[in-house]
Design a protein around this motif. Structure first.
Motif, PDB file in Angstrom:
ATOM      1  N   VAL A 232      19.298   3.410   0.119  1.00 44.68           N
ATOM      2  CA  VAL A 232      19.325   4.749   0.726  1.00 44.68           C
ATOM      3  C   VAL A 232      19.176   5.793  -0.376  1.00 44.68           C
ATOM      4  O   VAL A 232      19.987   5.862  -1.302  1.00 44.68           O
ATOM      5  CB  VAL A 232      20.630   4.965   1.510  1.00 44.68           C
ATOM      6  N   LYS A 233      18.147   6.591  -0.266  1.00 40.08           N
ATOM      7  CA  LYS A 233      17.927   7.685  -1.221  1.00 40.08           C
ATOM      8  C   LYS A 233      18.573   8.977  -0.739  1.00 40.08           C
ATOM      9  O   LYS A 233      19.225   9.684  -1.508  1.00 40.08           O
ATOM     10  CB  LYS A 233      16.429   7.889  -1.423  1.00 40.08           C
ATOM     11  N   PHE A 250      17.761   8.397   7.545  1.00 36.42           N
ATOM     12  CA  PHE A 250      17.870   7.747   6.244  1.00 36.42           C
ATOM     13  C   PHE A 250      16.498   7.732   5.588  1.00 36.42           C
ATOM     14  O   PHE A 250      15.533   7.189   6.156  1.00 36.42           O
ATOM     15  CB  PHE A 250      18.398   6.310   6.385  1.00 36.42           C
ATOM     16  N   HIS A 251      16.406   8.368   4.412  1.00 33.64           N
ATOM     17  CA  HIS A 251      15.193   8.326   3.590  1.00 33.64           C
ATOM     18  C   HIS A 251      15.434   7.322   2.471  1.00 33.64           C
ATOM     19  O   HIS A 251      16.397   7.442   1.711  1.00 33.64           O
ATOM     20  CB  HIS A 251      14.890   9.713   3.023  1.00 33.64           C
ATOM     21  N   LYS A 261       6.026  -2.273  11.532  1.00 34.15           N
ATOM     22  CA  LYS A 261       5.629  -1.032  10.865  1.00 34.15           C
ATOM     23  C   LYS A 261       6.358  -0.903   9.533  1.00 34.15           C
ATOM     24  O   LYS A 261       7.567  -1.134   9.458  1.00 34.15           O
ATOM     25  CB  LYS A 261       5.954   0.186  11.744  1.00 34.15           C
ATOM     26  N   LYS A 262       5.628  -0.513   8.518  1.00 27.49           N
ATOM     27  CA  LYS A 262       6.173  -0.300   7.184  1.00 27.49           C
ATOM     28  C   LYS A 262       6.543   1.172   7.048  1.00 27.49           C
ATOM     29  O   LYS A 262       5.706   2.051   7.234  1.00 27.49           O
ATOM     30  CB  LYS A 262       5.126  -0.705   6.149  1.00 27.49           C
ATOM     31  N   THR A 263       7.793   1.457   6.706  1.00 28.18           N
ATOM     32  CA  THR A 263       8.251   2.839   6.699  1.00 28.18           C
ATOM     33  C   THR A 263       9.300   3.054   5.625  1.00 28.18           C
ATOM     34  O   THR A 263       9.954   2.121   5.169  1.00 28.18           O
ATOM     35  CB  THR A 263       8.832   3.222   8.071  1.00 28.18           C
ATOM     36  N   LYS A 264       9.425   4.328   5.228  1.00 27.53           N
ATOM     37  CA  LYS A 264      10.464   4.763   4.302  1.00 27.53           C
ATOM     38  C   LYS A 264      11.506   5.640   4.978  1.00 27.53           C
ATOM     39  O   LYS A 264      12.495   6.005   4.352  1.00 27.53           O
ATOM     40  CB  LYS A 264       9.832   5.563   3.148  1.00 27.53           C
ATOM     41  N   ASP A 265      11.252   6.027   6.227  1.00 28.65           N
ATOM     42  CA  ASP A 265      12.159   6.902   6.967  1.00 28.65           C
ATOM     43  C   ASP A 265      12.560   6.201   8.252  1.00 28.65           C
ATOM     44  O   ASP A 265      11.702   5.816   9.062  1.00 28.65           O
ATOM     45  CB  ASP A 265      11.489   8.241   7.292  1.00 28.65           C
ATOM     46  N   VAL A 266      13.875   6.058   8.449  1.00 30.64           N
ATOM     47  CA  VAL A 266      14.424   5.452   9.657  1.00 30.64           C
ATOM     48  C   VAL A 266      15.405   6.447  10.260  1.00 30.64           C
ATOM     49  O   VAL A 266      16.258   6.993   9.555  1.00 30.64           O
ATOM     50  CB  VAL A 266      15.127   4.116   9.352  1.00 30.64           C
ATOM     51  N   GLN A 267      15.274   6.659  11.568  1.00 31.89           N
ATOM     52  CA  GLN A 267      16.105   7.668  12.240  1.00 31.89           C
ATOM     53  C   GLN A 267      16.727   7.067  13.495  1.00 31.89           C
ATOM     54  O   GLN A 267      16.079   6.322  14.229  1.00 31.89           O
ATOM     55  CB  GLN A 267      15.253   8.882  12.621  1.00 31.89           C
ATOM     56  N   PHE A 268      17.999   7.411  13.725  1.00 37.50           N
ATOM     57  CA  PHE A 268      18.744   7.011  14.917  1.00 37.50           C
ATOM     58  C   PHE A 268      19.203   8.291  15.612  1.00 37.50           C
ATOM     59  O   PHE A 268      19.778   9.176  14.973  1.00 37.50           O
ATOM     60  CB  PHE A 268      19.940   6.140  14.544  1.00 37.50           C
ATOM     61  N   VAL A 369      10.338  14.864   4.278  1.00 35.05           N
ATOM     62  CA  VAL A 369      11.496  14.826   3.387  1.00 35.05           C
ATOM     63  C   VAL A 369      10.984  15.003   1.963  1.00 35.05           C
ATOM     64  O   VAL A 369      10.284  14.130   1.443  1.00 35.05           O
ATOM     65  CB  VAL A 369      12.288  13.512   3.520  1.00 35.05           C
ATOM     66  N   VAL A 370      11.280  16.147   1.351  1.00 33.23           N
ATOM     67  CA  VAL A 370      10.836  16.463  -0.008  1.00 33.23           C
ATOM     68  C   VAL A 370      12.078  16.610  -0.882  1.00 33.23           C
ATOM     69  O   VAL A 370      12.929  17.461  -0.611  1.00 33.23           O
ATOM     70  CB  VAL A 370       9.995  17.756  -0.035  1.00 33.23           C
TER      71      VAL A 370
END
Length: 575
Positions: A232-233, A250-251, A261-268, A369-370
């Motif tokens: 988690v970043k 979570f980024h 799917k390949k991703t860096k951002d997961v949201q609930f 997300v920056v």
């Protein structure tokens, strides 16, 4: 000092520090924050059958599809020749009145838009089949075969692409499931973005916090996502205020797979109110008791969901406060809505909100997300009088990374954005035009020494360029030839001023004398009429002069009827 002067002074100090930091980083070789991109693993050799005995025997010479071995069998010169379905580029069928034509095109190494596979490197002198055409009198069998080949090819292509994406993933540690189910930290009835694939009905799941990570799972066994604490970043908690959802985002440092799917951002998230409203039944009054009760019910549901999320976040914070997680520096960040602004980061307008460490947009997909610590500078473009909108270009410390653009920001937000950038110690510049950043960054990376010698990022300073132009204008105006003596110039100026004064006095005396010797009104009227007559004679053409002269002669010859002698009539007397 005013707030604007303090901000300019702070920005000048930030510019000096930023140029020194960029010079050190470029001199050290490369750009900081570059993400490690490992080499993509090439796919293994595609083998339809290991030996000839594995090929299924068929008496009928017709096209066959082997689903188990992912191959197609083609009759060529009386023999069944196998091909792996991945070697097929496209298959089409065309039906005439009596026959049906099947055309199969293969992937041939060396052709445009076709990658070189392992077989082309292993057999460099081999001859490849590029295209083959079959004719059949059975249109039903032809269409069935074409459909089977397309379905099998699509399935194999999606599996290979997923395998290639998984090959580039960083290996994660295994999740340590908490043994005490009673004290487990969990949040039920959540939706996930990106969603799992599949055609079935989507189900909600439960997010659980275990020993070293989170686990999200639905009632289906194949729908499960593990998120490690070490991966988690950034973590965000955004309660619903003006939005329809309350979310946890979570980024991540490294990509993970959510479904296929390949991703860096997961949201609930949870929807706090119904997105779909029933239209009909007439217009409802604001004082309708049913309407008031429904609004009260929605408000209570929103507050209850926000409280459940807040309790989950507090418990996770207590878990992250343990000594083994101190080095990860994890905490849930909340967006600061009062500093938000509208803009277009991708294709649609969204409300972009800063946090203490990031600039985020978590409602619309794709997410934004920056990380503020990865930003080199910010350039505000198309800023000027008469502009309703302006753009923001974010340049990252990794110069190989594309510049992020946020377009169509209202001009009313420019002061707030400047204040926010200044308080977060981010150097910003302003320009009246949009810049093409790719060649600029390429020039910087190719010759960093010249970039540092030329003043670094100060080529974007619009105020400095304006002041330089003003200085050049002042220097041009103050230039005097060396051969001119200053005293003579001053004498000439004095003489000129005296002559000007004298000439003014002479003009005033002459005007007074003319007024004393003025002409009478009759003389002035006579001169004006003579001048008009002369001007009319000069401007009239010859025909008009001749016509006017004949008219005058005719009037003088016609006698008056009341006078028999033809004498001209007497002029009437005017009172």
């Amino acid at each position: 000092m005013s707030k604007e002067e303090l901000r300019k002074q702070h920005q000048a100090e930030l510019a000096r520090q930023k140029n020194e930091e960029t010079a050190r980083r470029l001199a050290g070789g490369g750009s900081a924050g570059a993400e490690g991109r490992g080499p993509v693993r090439t796919s293994s050799e595609l083998i339809a059958y290991k030996n000839a005995n594995d090929i299924p025997f068929s008496k009928e010479l017709a096209i066959q599809v082997d689903q188990k071995n992912e191959s197609i069998l083609l009759p060529i010169y009386g023999s069944m020749v196998p091909f792996h379905v991945s070697t097929v580029k496209s298959v089409t069928s065309h039906q005439d009145n009596r026959t049906c034509t099947i055309r199969i095109i293969f992937n041939v190494p060396g052709t445009p838009f076709t990658p070189h596979d392992a077989n082309s490197l292993k057999f460099p002198g081999a001859t490849y089949l590029k295209e083959i055409t079959f004719r059949s009198k059975d249109p039903r069998h032809s269409s069935e075969v074409v459909q089977l080949i397309k379905t099998l090819r699509r399935h194999v292509a999606s599996r290979e692409s997923e395998r290639a994406e998984r090959a580039t993933l960083v290996t994660q540690e295994k999740l340590q499931v908490s043994g005490n189910r009673m004290k487990l930290i969990k949040l039920p009835d959540l939706w996930i973005r990106p969603s799992f694939g599949g055609r079935g009905r989507k189900l909600t799941g439960t997010l659980e916090a275990h020993v070293n990570g989170f686990r999200y799972a639905t009632s289906r066994p194949d729908e499960r996502v593990d998120i490690m604490f070490a991966n988690v970043k950034h973590a965000f908690f955004q309660p619903a205020e003006r939005e329809m959802i309350t979310l946890l985002h979570f980024h991540l440092h490294n990509h993970i797979m959510v479904g296929n799917k390949k991703t860096k951002d997961v949201q609930f998230y949870v929807e706090v109110m119904d997105v779909v409203q029933t239209l009909g039944g007439g217009r409802r009054s604001a004082l309708d008791p049913d309407e008031i009760e429904e609004e009260q019910r929605e408000r209570e549901r929103k507050n209850r969901i926000n409280m459940e999320f807040q309790n989950f976040v507090n418990k996770v914070h207590d878990l992250w406060a343990q000594p083994q997680f101190k080095g990860l520096d994890l905490e849930f960040d909340m967006p600061l809505r009062e500093l938000g602004f509208h803009g277009v980061p991708h294709k649609s307008s969204a409300f972009i909100v800063p946090t203490s460490t990031c600039l985020v947009e978590l409602i619309e997909t794709p997410f934004l997300v920056v990380t503020l610590s990865e930003i080199e500078i910010v350039n505000l473009e198309r800023v000027g009088f008469g502009q309703k909108n302006f753009d923001m270009a974010i340049v990252f410390k990794d110069f190989k990374r594309d510049v992020l653009r946020i377009d169509s920001i209202p001009s009313s937000s420019v002061d707030g954005i400047k204040e926010w950038l200044d308080t977060t110690d981010l150097k910003y510049y302003e320009s009246r035009l949009n810049l093409n950043w790719r060649p600029i960054l390429k020039t910087i990376t190719e010759d960093p020494e010249k970039f540092i010698e030329d003043g670094g990022w100060e080529f974007l300073n619009m105020e400095a360029s304006d002041s330089d132009s003003e200085n050049t204008e002042e220097s041009d105006q103050g230039y005097e030839p060396s051969d001119v003596e200053p005293e003579s110039a001053s004498d000439d100026e004095g003489n000129d001023s005296e002559s000007l004064v004298e000439s003014d006095e002479d003009e005033e005396d002459s005007e007074d004398s003319e007024e004393e010797k003025g002409k009478t009104w009759e003389e002035l009227e006579r001169e004006a009429s003579n001048a008009d007559r002369e001007k009319g004679d000069e401007s009239d053409s010859e025909d008009e002069k001749r016509r006017r002269k004949a008219k005058a002669l005719g009037k003088s010859r016609i006698p008056d009827r009341r006078d028999p002698k033809g004498a001209p009539p007497k002029r009437p007397k005017f009172k």
